[in-house]
Design an enzyme around this catalytic site. Structure first.
Site, PDB file in Angstrom:
ATOM      1  N   SER A 101       0.825  -1.211   0.000  1.00  0.00           N
ATOM      2  CA  SER A 101       0.000   0.000   0.000  1.00  0.00           C
ATOM      3  C   SER A 101       0.856   1.257   0.000  1.00  0.00           C
ATOM      4  O   SER A 101       0.363   2.332  -0.320  1.00  0.00           O
ATOM      5  CB  SER A 101      -0.866   0.050   1.261  1.00  0.00           C
ATOM      6  OG  SER A 101      -1.650  -1.096   1.362  1.00  0.00           O
ATOM      7  N   HIS A 118      -1.949  -2.696  -6.636  1.00  0.00           N
ATOM      8  CA  HIS A 118      -2.544  -2.407  -5.331  1.00  0.00           C
ATOM      9  C   HIS A 118      -4.025  -2.758  -5.338  1.00  0.00           C
ATOM     10  O   HIS A 118      -4.830  -2.077  -5.981  1.00  0.00           O
ATOM     11  CB  HIS A 118      -2.340  -0.917  -5.005  1.00  0.00           C
ATOM     12  CG  HIS A 118      -2.826  -0.531  -3.647  1.00  0.00           C
ATOM     13  ND1 HIS A 118      -3.651   0.550  -3.429  1.00  0.00           N
ATOM     14  CD2 HIS A 118      -2.609  -1.079  -2.439  1.00  0.00           C
ATOM     15  CE1 HIS A 118      -3.916   0.650  -2.140  1.00  0.00           C
ATOM     16  NE2 HIS A 118      -3.304  -0.345  -1.513  1.00  0.00           N
ATOM     17  N   ASN A 140      -5.863   6.420  -2.058  1.00  0.00           N
ATOM     18  CA  ASN A 140      -5.527   6.865  -0.704  1.00  0.00           C
ATOM     19  C   ASN A 140      -5.189   8.347  -0.650  1.00  0.00           C
ATOM     20  O   ASN A 140      -5.452   8.998   0.355  1.00  0.00           O
ATOM     21  CB  ASN A 140      -4.410   6.006  -0.108  1.00  0.00           C
ATOM     22  CG  ASN A 140      -4.970   4.672   0.381  1.00  0.00           C
ATOM     23  OD1 ASN A 140      -6.154   4.575   0.712  1.00  0.00           O
ATOM     24  ND2 ASN A 140      -4.153   3.644   0.409  1.00  0.00           N
TER      25      ASN A 140
HETATM   26  N1  LIG Z   1      -5.240  -5.230   4.537  1.00  0.00           N
HETATM   27  C1  LIG Z   1      -5.522  -4.264   3.655  1.00  0.00           C
HETATM   28  O1  LIG Z   1      -6.531  -3.578   3.744  1.00  0.00           O
HETATM   29  C2  LIG Z   1      -4.573  -4.007   2.500  1.00  0.00           C
HETATM   30  C3  LIG Z   1      -5.055  -3.332   1.368  1.00  0.00           C
HETATM   31  C4  LIG Z   1      -4.198  -3.150   0.263  1.00  0.00           C
HETATM   32  C5  LIG Z   1      -2.895  -3.604   0.336  1.00  0.00           C
HETATM   33  N2  LIG Z   1      -2.449  -4.234   1.457  1.00  0.00           N
HETATM   34  C6  LIG Z   1      -1.059  -4.720   1.470  1.00  0.00           C
HETATM   35  O2  LIG Z   1      -1.059  -6.130   1.278  1.00  0.00           O
HETATM   36  C7  LIG Z   1       0.050  -6.715   1.948  1.00  0.00           C
HETATM   37  C8  LIG Z   1      -0.448  -7.813   2.864  1.00  0.00           C
HETATM   38  O3  LIG Z   1      -1.366  -7.281   3.781  1.00  0.00           O
HETATM   39  P1  LIG Z   1      -2.376  -8.210   4.600  1.00  0.00           P
HETATM   40  O4  LIG Z   1      -3.354  -7.295   5.223  1.00  0.00           O
HETATM   41  O5  LIG Z   1      -2.832  -9.332   3.749  1.00  0.00           O
HETATM   42  O6  LIG Z   1      -1.392  -8.783   5.713  1.00  0.00           O
HETATM   43  P2  LIG Z   1      -1.561 -10.067   6.632  1.00  0.00           P
HETATM   44  O7  LIG Z   1      -0.791  -9.793   7.866  1.00  0.00           O
HETATM   45  O8  LIG Z   1      -2.994 -10.470   6.741  1.00  0.00           O
HETATM   46  O9  LIG Z   1      -0.821 -11.226   5.800  1.00  0.00           O
HETATM   47  C9  LIG Z   1       0.554 -11.234   5.517  1.00  0.00           C
HETATM   48  C10 LIG Z   1       0.955 -12.677   5.280  1.00  0.00           C
HETATM   49  O10 LIG Z   1       2.314 -12.722   4.830  1.00  0.00           O
HETATM   50  C11 LIG Z   1       2.876 -13.908   5.323  1.00  0.00           C
HETATM   51  N3  LIG Z   1       4.332 -13.841   5.219  1.00  0.00           N
HETATM   52  C12 LIG Z   1       5.174 -13.082   5.940  1.00  0.00           C
HETATM   53  N4  LIG Z   1       6.449 -13.280   5.535  1.00  0.00           N
HETATM   54  C13 LIG Z   1       6.397 -14.181   4.507  1.00  0.00           C
HETATM   55  C14 LIG Z   1       7.375 -14.780   3.675  1.00  0.00           C
HETATM   56  N5  LIG Z   1       8.668 -14.495   3.791  1.00  0.00           N
HETATM   57  N6  LIG Z   1       6.959 -15.639   2.737  1.00  0.00           N
HETATM   58  C15 LIG Z   1       5.646 -15.954   2.613  1.00  0.00           C
HETATM   59  N7  LIG Z   1       4.681 -15.415   3.371  1.00  0.00           N
HETATM   60  C16 LIG Z   1       5.047 -14.535   4.312  1.00  0.00           C
HETATM   61  C17 LIG Z   1       2.355 -14.003   6.738  1.00  0.00           C
HETATM   62  O11 LIG Z   1       2.476 -15.311   7.263  1.00  0.00           O
HETATM   63  C18 LIG Z   1       0.893 -13.556   6.542  1.00  0.00           C
HETATM   64  O12 LIG Z   1       0.058 -14.667   6.306  1.00  0.00           O
HETATM   65  C19 LIG Z   1       0.765  -5.561   2.650  1.00  0.00           C
HETATM   66  O13 LIG Z   1       1.807  -5.123   1.834  1.00  0.00           O
HETATM   67  C20 LIG Z   1      -0.312  -4.502   2.758  1.00  0.00           C
HETATM   68  O14 LIG Z   1       0.201  -3.192   2.788  1.00  0.00           O
HETATM   69  C21 LIG Z   1      -3.254  -4.453   2.536  1.00  0.00           C
END
Ligand SMILES: NC(=O)c1ccc[n+]([C@@H]2O[C@H](COP(=O)([O-])OP(=O)(O)OC[C@H]3O[C@@H](n4cnc5c(N)ncnc54)[C@H](O)[C@@H]3O)[C@@H](O)[C@H]2O)c1
Length: 281
Positions: free
Chosen positions: A117, A138, A189
């Protein structure tokens, strides 16, 4: 088209399922077996609810679920992939490590996209030997519902990579918009932050109460939720951290988080998830 999704959290799990619902073969990887299991279970719940509502045939649902194959092994996940979407924690060092590993393990012509993000792809692409094939994609939470992907080109991203990212978004049934240059906050955003910041300015200056500002935005602009209601919904800590990030990134005093927002966060009144934010739940 073979897609690999790395990170099976809230975003990765649904990115994978969304693609599979549109016929794309997906491998979903997470380093945690527990996260992989949770992702499978949660996706089954979402897809089966569509069957119960009569929106999806049971056979199609089962096919879509089986098109997401899961693993904890990165090399297995990206073997033969044309396209990889990274969705691990929002941590620059971690993402750079993952990009370097992906560069080694994925086919040389595969596109490496990040769902970050806040990190423009230039911050990750130089951890690989293929910066021209790296791009931001994104998505918005929840991916199974929100029909938008911001495709953002970095200074080294090739035209071909941008086209392939736009095409991947379309192939998975999502509307893509293209940003020709990296900019903090991308489009959505930035606009959300600008509107939210103005709403807090009106509140802090005593122009109107938060409920009236929400009502004005909901009835006058036809937004489904005003900025305060939306803040409660996503978590005021999330809103505060996003404001703080923009303020620190730019040094612009006008972007400093509102004192009233800061007070809510310090008091642990974070919105729906704590039972109280601007409103009580
Ligand atoms: N949650 C939101 O609203 C949102 C919206 C848009 C973008 N994002 C972006 O998406 C990405 C993920 O966010 P999320 O909310 O899904 O996070 P989350 O914490 O739900 O999930 C992250 C996952 O990554 C895994 N992980 C960590 N290190 C790893 C590795 N080395 N290899 C494989 N897996 C690994 C973790 O085990 C976890 O399951 C971030 O970059 C975030 O900024 C999030």
């Amino acid at each position: 088209m073979r897609l690999a999704v790395v990170g099976a959290g809230s975003m990765g799990a649904q990115i994978a399922q969304q693609a599979a619902l549109h016929g794309v073969e997906v491998r979903l990887q997470d380093r945690s077996l527990e996260q992989v299991r949770k992702a499978v279970e949660s996706n089954r719940g979402h897809v089966m609810r569509r069957v119960e509502k009569g929106k999806l045939a049971r056979a199609e649902a089962e096919d879509a679920l089986s098109r997401v194959r899961t693993t904890t092994d990165l090399a297995e996940a990206v073997d033969g992939a044309d396209f990889v979407i990274e969705a691990v924690f929002e941590d620059m060092a971690l993402k750079r490590t993952v990009f370097a590993e992906l560069d080694q393990a994925a086919p040389p012509d595969a596109v490496l996209a990040s769902n970050s993000s806040t990190m423009g792809i230039s911050k990750l692409a130089d951890a690989t030997a293929r910066p021209e094939r790296c791009v931001n994609m994104h998505f918005f939470y929840p991916v199974l519902v929100m029909d938008l992907v911001e495709v953002v080109r970095g200074p080294q991203t090739s035209d071909d990579t941008v086209e392939r990212a736009m095409e991947m978004a379309r192939a998975m049934g999502r509307t893509a918009v293209m940003l020709n240059k990296e900019i903090d906050g991308f489009i959505v955003n930035r606009i959300l932050h600008a509107a939210t910041q103005e709403a807090y300015r009106l509140l802090d200056n005593g122009v109107a109460g938060f409920e009236d500002i929400d009502t004005a935005v909901e009835k006058g602009l036809n937004w489904p939720m005003g900025p305060f209601r939306l803040g409660d919904f996503s978590g005021l800590d999330v809103t505060y951290n996003a404001r703080m990030h923009m303020y620190q990134a730019t040094g612009d005093e006008r972007l400093r988080p509102s004192p009233q927002l800061e007070a809510k966060v310090k008091a642990g009144k974070l919105g729906r998830k704590t039972g109280e934010g601007w409103y009580r739940y």
